[in-house]
Write a protein that holds these residues in place. Structure first.
Motif, PDB file in Angstrom:
ATOM      1  N   GLY A 151      43.057  58.272  36.200  1.00 15.97           N
ATOM      2  CA  GLY A 151      42.642  58.707  36.858  1.00 15.97           C
ATOM      3  C   GLY A 151      41.709  58.937  38.155  1.00 15.97           C
ATOM      4  N   TYR A 152      39.779  58.712  37.200  1.00 11.31           N
ATOM      5  CA  TYR A 152      38.896  59.297  37.732  1.00 11.31           C
ATOM      6  C   TYR A 152      38.595  58.077  39.130  1.00 11.31           C
ATOM      7  N   PRO A 153      38.212  58.497  40.461  1.00 17.89           N
ATOM      8  CA  PRO A 153      37.755  58.772  41.476  1.00 17.89           C
ATOM      9  C   PRO A 153      36.295  57.817  41.189  1.00 17.89           C
ATOM     10  N   ILE A 154      36.063  56.562  41.136  1.00 20.30           N
ATOM     11  CA  ILE A 154      35.196  55.531  41.273  1.00 20.30           C
ATOM     12  C   ILE A 154      34.869  54.086  42.218  1.00 20.30           C
ATOM     13  N   GLU A 155      34.408  54.154  43.025  1.00 17.72           N
ATOM     14  CA  GLU A 155      33.870  53.625  43.872  1.00 17.72           C
ATOM     15  C   GLU A 155      33.037  52.553  43.824  1.00 17.72           C
ATOM     16  N   ASN A 156      32.929  51.584  44.575  1.00 21.43           N
ATOM     17  CA  ASN A 156      31.945  50.273  44.092  1.00 21.43           C
ATOM     18  C   ASN A 156      30.868  50.399  45.252  1.00 21.43           C
ATOM     19  N   LYS A 157      29.399  50.371  44.643  1.00 23.05           N
ATOM     20  CA  LYS A 157      28.728  50.665  46.125  1.00 23.05           C
ATOM     21  C   LYS A 157      27.905  49.600  45.257  1.00 23.05           C
ATOM     22  N   ARG A 158      27.586  48.605  46.743  1.00 20.21           N
ATOM     23  CA  ARG A 158      27.381  46.655  46.622  1.00 20.21           C
ATOM     24  C   ARG A 158      25.912  47.174  47.148  1.00 20.21           C
ATOM     25  N   ILE A 159      25.186  46.637  45.761  1.00 17.86           N
ATOM     26  CA  ILE A 159      23.121  46.933  46.485  1.00 17.86           C
ATOM     27  C   ILE A 159      22.945  45.191  46.425  1.00 17.86           C
ATOM     28  N   THR A 160      22.056  45.065  47.380  1.00 15.37           N
ATOM     29  CA  THR A 160      21.476  43.918  47.925  1.00 15.37           C
ATOM     30  C   THR A 160      19.650  44.445  47.788  1.00 15.37           C
ATOM     31  N   LYS A 161      19.218  43.596  46.920  1.00 10.62           N
ATOM     32  CA  LYS A 161      17.833  42.929  47.242  1.00 10.62           C
ATOM     33  C   LYS A 161      17.204  42.222  47.380  1.00 10.62           C
ATOM     34  N   LYS A 162      15.994  42.147  47.078  1.00 15.80           N
ATOM     35  CA  LYS A 162      14.984  40.637  47.206  1.00 15.80           C
ATOM     36  C   LYS A 162      14.660  40.513  45.780  1.00 15.80           C
ATOM     37  N   HIS A 163      14.549  40.148  44.523  1.00 15.65           N
ATOM     38  CA  HIS A 163      13.810  39.617  43.502  1.00 15.65           C
ATOM     39  C   HIS A 163      13.561  39.176  42.392  1.00 15.65           C
ATOM     40  N   ASN A 164      11.830  38.649  42.818  1.00 16.35           N
ATOM     41  CA  ASN A 164      10.996  37.009  43.106  1.00 16.35           C
ATOM     42  C   ASN A 164      11.465  36.441  44.171  1.00 16.35           C
ATOM     43  N   GLY A 165      11.667  37.005  45.231  1.00 11.24           N
ATOM     44  CA  GLY A 165      12.413  35.829  46.418  1.00 11.24           C
ATOM     45  C   GLY A 165      13.456  35.588  46.639  1.00 11.24           C
ATOM     46  N   VAL A 166      13.813  36.333  45.844  1.00 11.27           N
ATOM     47  CA  VAL A 166      15.941  35.287  45.787  1.00 11.27           C
ATOM     48  C   VAL A 166      16.306  37.066  46.218  1.00 11.27           C
ATOM     49  N   THR A 167      17.161  36.740  47.225  1.00 14.03           N
ATOM     50  CA  THR A 167      18.292  37.854  47.588  1.00 14.03           C
ATOM     51  C   THR A 167      19.437  37.631  46.400  1.00 14.03           C
ATOM     52  N   VAL A 168      18.953  39.066  45.780  1.00 16.52           N
ATOM     53  CA  VAL A 168      20.629  39.892  44.621  1.00 16.52           C
ATOM     54  C   VAL A 168      21.422  41.145  45.242  1.00 16.52           C
ATOM     55  N   SER A 169      22.887  40.194  44.725  1.00 12.69           N
ATOM     56  CA  SER A 169      23.797  41.774  44.439  1.00 12.69           C
ATOM     57  C   SER A 169      24.387  41.764  43.344  1.00 12.69           C
ATOM     58  N   TYR A 170      24.439  43.176  43.013  1.00 14.08           N
ATOM     59  CA  TYR A 170      24.786  43.962  42.555  1.00 14.08           C
ATOM     60  C   TYR A 170      26.287  45.271  42.762  1.00 14.08           C
ATOM     61  N   ASP A 171      27.068  45.344  42.066  1.00  8.96           N
ATOM     62  CA  ASP A 171      27.383  47.027  42.329  1.00  8.96           C
ATOM     63  C   ASP A 171      27.058  48.309  41.182  1.00  8.96           C
ATOM     64  N   ARG A 172      26.961  49.034  41.808  1.00  3.94           N
ATOM     65  CA  ARG A 172      26.714  50.619  41.671  1.00  3.94           C
ATOM     66  C   ARG A 172      27.893  51.225  41.550  1.00  3.94           C
ATOM     67  N   TYR A 173      28.860  51.928  40.305  1.00  2.00           N
ATOM     68  CA  TYR A 173      29.571  52.602  40.145  1.00  2.00           C
ATOM     69  C   TYR A 173      29.628  53.565  40.470  1.00  2.00           C
ATOM     70  N   VAL A 174      29.853  54.803  40.977  1.00  4.34           N
ATOM     71  CA  VAL A 174      29.890  55.975  41.485  1.00  4.34           C
ATOM     72  C   VAL A 174      31.007  56.409  41.664  1.00  4.34           C
ATOM     73  N   LEU A 175      30.757  57.674  40.847  1.00  3.14           N
ATOM     74  CA  LEU A 175      31.968  58.923  40.469  1.00  3.14           C
ATOM     75  C   LEU A 175      31.940  59.463  41.666  1.00  3.14           C
ATOM     76  N   VAL A 176      33.192  59.406  42.751  1.00  2.00           N
ATOM     77  CA  VAL A 176      32.965  60.264  43.301  1.00  2.00           C
ATOM     78  C   VAL A 176      34.013  61.588  43.675  1.00  2.00           C
ATOM     79  N   LYS A 177      33.105  62.894  44.197  1.00  2.00           N
ATOM     80  CA  LYS A 177      32.957  63.834  44.057  1.00  2.00           C
ATOM     81  C   LYS A 177      34.354  64.373  44.917  1.00  2.00           C
TER      82      LYS A 177
END
Length: 69
Positions: free
Chosen positions: A43-69
């Motif tokens: 029952g914990y409300p958890i959202e995925n926040k997609r993060i996109t960044k450049k790393h060594n000239g390459v675009t990478v994406s990953y999720d950060r899981y955030v607990l919704v208050k």
């Protein structure tokens, strides 16, 4: 002794969220998505926040899981 699920929840409460890399480096947890699934089932409300960044000239994406208050 805390379970991995409890460790993830505690980390998220203290830090606002968690990524797979943080889970591995800080908690030694390799299957973060499984722990997130379990927390959502409890029952914990958890959202995925997609993060996109450049790393060594390459675009990478990953999720950060955030607990919704």
């Amino acid at each position: 002794v805390m379970t991995q699920r409890e460790e993830v929840l505690s980390y998220m409460m203290e830090n606002g969220g968690i990524t797979s890399m943080e889970a591995f480096r800080k908690l030694g947890i390799t299957r973060l998505s499984a722990r997130i699934y379990e927390l959502r089932e409890l029952g914990y409300p958890i959202e995925n926040k997609r993060i996109t960044k450049k790393h060594n000239g390459v675009t990478v994406s990953y999720d950060r899981y955030v607990l919704v208050k």
